[in-house]
Design an enzyme around this catalytic site. Sequence first.
Site: not given
Ligand code: IPM
Ligand code: MG
Length: 372
Positions: A146, A196, A228, A252, A256
């Site tokens: 990042y 990884k 993975d 990240d 999710d």
């Molecule tokens: C998160 C989001 C952020 C990230 C974006 C919006 C910059 O996806 O907080 O997970 O990638 O960190």
């Molecule tokens: Mg995110």
Amino acid sequence: MNDMQSLYRIAVLAGDGIGPEVTAEAVKVLKAIEEINGPTFRFQSGLIGGCALDQTASPLPAETISICNNSNAVLLGAVGGPQWDSKRPELRPEQGLLQIRQRLGLYCNLRPAKVLDALVNMSALKPPRVKGTDLVIVRELMGGIYFGNPRGIFTKNGERYGVNTEIYREHEVERVAHRAFQLARLRRHKVTSVDKANVLESSRLWREVVTRIGQSYTDVELNHLYVDSCAMQLIDRPTSFDVILTNNMFGDILSDEAAMLTGSIGLLPSASLGEHSALYEPVHGSAPDIAGRNKANPLAAIASAALMLRYTLRMESAALAIEEAIERILKRGVRTADLPGKARPTSTTKMGDLIAETTQKILKSANSKKKR
Ligand code: IPM
Ligand code: MG
């Protein structure tokens, strides 16, 4: 805990889309706690994201940073929306989020994913497989691809190159690893470090450093997984995970994925911690499609306030009261529109009222038990 004397300054950065609506409900619940247990909360709002761009031409104005630096903790709503999508990268609302992590030194991001019994049917997976899932992703938040340099889009010999750099310094891995092991000690004493290392040098260093730090936590079991394989095993055996420690990018993505185990991203809180600052925000985004319609689910924002009480203000009983209130209300069948199973969904403000009331009830009954 009776906290009559304490005064806490809370920066409220509501942001864009549904951010202001859900943050207002979190503030409502904190005010309800204030009435019963006596700490004083001073809320001060600041701009971040798209609304900040519109008003100040910066996604993170200097004034917002100084409000945050003068606060015990930061509550954030969400940033972003289609009206800013066409902007240059440095003028996008997400920059506000990335910058505040750097400016406040928030290197450790906690993203719990817990499958509540009352909601086990909402999971993307079959109930027997996910029932009892209770894990936390500890995501490194200030380093990795990042922020690594060099980065950019460069032209060489007439062709364009998009470049980003995955880079970790030893101390960056050390400090977040310590946090993960310490957290595991408060939970089920298991850390799974995800990397990884079969391909990437940065991951090889990561694994080496985590292993070394792990040696001073002999009561915590440490395992390593490739990312993975972890993605697969999160689906295959979600209940076996306790603390997952990983880098910025993998965290990240995996967070999710873990959110879908619980079935709704609308329920998940997060904490971003540094040495001197802490920021609490829902995992979900700004959901511009339902903004301003009193439809959004405020539970992730409210649960984020609970994490703030736990980790920054050390008000564990108030944190538990909020979490208990959320479970009770969901068990009762109350649902916002994002959650399945309700013909007439509850509004954002009504959900906030119910959690505030129930939290008060729980605290009152705990207080009266203490007096007896
Ligand atoms: C998160 C989001 C952020 C990230 C974006 C919006 C910059 O996806 O907080 O997970 O990638 O960190
Ligand atoms: Mg995110």
